[in-house]
Motif scaffolding. Structure first.
Motif, PDB file in Angstrom:
ATOM      1  N   SER A 203       0.839  -1.211   0.000  1.00  0.00           N
ATOM      2  CA  SER A 203       0.000   0.000   0.000  1.00  0.00           C
ATOM      3  C   SER A 203       0.874   1.260   0.000  1.00  0.00           C
ATOM      4  CB  SER A 203      -0.951  -0.003   1.197  1.00  0.00           C
ATOM      5  OG  SER A 203      -0.215   0.017   2.399  1.00  0.00           O
ATOM      6  N   PHE A 204       2.073   1.174   0.577  1.00  0.00           N
ATOM      7  CA  PHE A 204       2.992   2.312   0.556  1.00  0.00           C
ATOM      8  C   PHE A 204       3.551   2.508  -0.846  1.00  0.00           C
ATOM      9  CE2 PHE A 204       2.745   1.313   4.959  1.00  0.00           C
ATOM     10  CZ  PHE A 204       3.028   2.479   5.645  1.00  0.00           C
ATOM     11  N   ASP A 207       1.231   4.224  -3.539  1.00  0.00           N
ATOM     12  CA  ASP A 207       1.022   5.674  -3.518  1.00  0.00           C
ATOM     13  C   ASP A 207       2.325   6.467  -3.500  1.00  0.00           C
ATOM     14  OD1 ASP A 207      -1.695   5.235  -3.566  1.00  0.00           O
ATOM     15  OD2 ASP A 207      -1.866   5.171  -1.385  1.00  0.00           O
ATOM     16  N   ASP A 211       1.336  10.458  -3.126  1.00  0.00           N
ATOM     17  CA  ASP A 211       0.900  10.850  -1.792  1.00  0.00           C
ATOM     18  C   ASP A 211       2.130  11.272  -0.985  1.00  0.00           C
ATOM     19  OD1 ASP A 211       0.360  10.676   1.036  1.00  0.00           O
ATOM     20  OD2 ASP A 211      -1.467   9.561   0.590  1.00  0.00           O
ATOM     21  N   THR A 213       2.624  12.150   2.161  1.00  0.00           N
ATOM     22  CA  THR A 213       2.837  11.525   3.469  1.00  0.00           C
ATOM     23  C   THR A 213       3.396  10.112   3.302  1.00  0.00           C
ATOM     24  OG1 THR A 213       0.951  12.778   4.302  1.00  0.00           O
ATOM     25  CG2 THR A 213       1.725  10.955   5.658  1.00  0.00           C
ATOM     26  N   VAL A 214       2.780   9.358   2.379  1.00  0.00           N
ATOM     27  CA  VAL A 214       3.228   7.985   2.139  1.00  0.00           C
ATOM     28  C   VAL A 214       4.679   7.974   1.643  1.00  0.00           C
ATOM     29  CG1 VAL A 214       2.919   6.035   0.555  1.00  0.00           C
ATOM     30  CG2 VAL A 214       0.950   6.970   1.762  1.00  0.00           C
ATOM     31  N   THR A 218       7.693   6.167   3.577  1.00  0.00           N
ATOM     32  CA  THR A 218       8.490   5.124   2.926  1.00  0.00           C
ATOM     33  C   THR A 218       9.986   5.424   3.038  1.00  0.00           C
ATOM     34  OG1 THR A 218       6.673   4.783   1.375  1.00  0.00           O
ATOM     35  CG2 THR A 218       8.804   3.821   0.782  1.00  0.00           C
TER      36      THR A 218
END
Ligand code: C2E
Ligand code: MG
Ligand code: MG
Ligand code: MG
Length: 280
Positions: A203-204, A207, A211, A213-214, A218
């Protein structure tokens, strides 16, 4: 009349629940039969060094061959855990994959193996002995084997699970936290457990770059891994820009459909170009 309507709904609900329970029991019986009949098979997904693209390891992923079609683990790992069948099934998976990778290594291919564990397996009474036995039988050196656990393992029964995992690590096998970043306490677990590897949840990666923030999270996980001396593997790489970004962030290892899909053992042999690899 109102009450009648109510109880009618209740009956429909009860019938629905009953059907669900029956279906689950049937599935459990079929799973047990499937194990006896040899209906389970393994696919292996390559893990690569992102810099050199060299295949450094494979992750064993179980499949159920049922009426000619391959059933995904999401459909049957849960019921296998509930029924306890995951213990013998997990032992089969471990044995099968260790023997396979030991064969590859005997053909002079320096490759590692990752195997997923479920909490039921880890907490089963003879688990550490079983792993030691499989390693001895297959001749696979312990440091070549990585055991992947989800964070939920640590939530359900933290003390016992941590102790078991420490015993496993004493055998010399490596430990990985799978789907890292999904649990609310990811970071805390790194303190309790001696971990050799973290696998960043897909999921990281999905995006990454879109994204903010992601993306920041990461790169923080990757840096954390570097600082702690823990190997970081990015999972679910599907697009070239994700691979590029991960490389730029200093992530060393990766896995995903872009690089290679899970495949049968002979597919791995073909991919690595080892026509001389042993089969069967
Ligand atoms: P996991 O351990 O996180 O395994 C990675 C999953 O991601 C695999 O799904 C793999 O096919 C999939 N995957 C790999 N690259 C990509 C990608 O680029 N994009 C997408 N969308 N998916 C990708 P799979 O084989 O269906 O397994 C699902 C889960 O089932 C595994 O997640 C694992 O938790 C469990 N599982 C699989 N095999 C075993 C097993 O032998 N024992 C146990 N206990 N659990 C298993
Ligand atoms: Mg995994
Ligand atoms: Mg997993
Ligand atoms: Mg994962």
């Amino acid at each position: 009349a109102k009450e009648q309507g109510g109880s009618g709904r209740l009956e429909i609900y009860a019938a629905h629940m009953h059907a669900k329970v029956v279906r689950r029991l049937e599935l459990q019986t079929e799973l047990r039969q499937g194990l006896t009949d040899g209906e389970f098979t393994l696919e292996y997904q390559p893990v690569v060094d992102l810099e050199s693209s060299r295949v450094t390891a494979v992750e064993a992923l179980v499949r159920w061959r049922r009426d000619g079609a391959l059933v995904a683990p999401e459909k049957f790992i849960g019921p296998a855990e509930e029924s306890g069948l995951i213990v013998p099934l997990g032992e089969w998976i471990l044995h099968e994959s260790c023997v396979r990778v030991a064969l590859w290594r005997a053909a002079d291919w320096d490759i590692g193996l990752s195997v997923n564990l479920s909490v039921k397996q880890i907490l089963s009474s003879k688990f550490v002995e079983t792993v030691a036995g499989v390693l001895a039988e297959s001749g696979l050196p312990p440091h070549v084997l990585t055991m992947e656990v989800d964070e939920e393992v640590l939530l359900e029964n933290p003390g016992a699970a941590v102790e078991r995992l420490a015993q496993l690590r004493e055998l010399g096998v490596r430990l990985a936290i799978d789907d890292f970043g999904m649990g609310y306490a990811s970071l805390a677990h790194l303190r309790e457990l001696q971990v050799d590897e973290i696998k960043i949840d897909p999921s990281f990666i999905r995006d990454l770059g879109t994204d903010g923030t992601v993306t920041l999270l990461t790169s923080t996980i990757i840096r954390l891994g570097q600082d702690l001396g823990v190997q970081v593997v990015a999972e679910g790489i599907e697009r070239p820009e994700q691979l590029e970004r991960l490389r730029a962030m200093g992530c060393t290892y990766g896995q995903g459909f872009l690089v290679a899909r899970p495949m049968a053992a002979d597919g791995v042999e073909a991919l690595v170009g080892g026509a001389e690899m042993p089969t069967g």
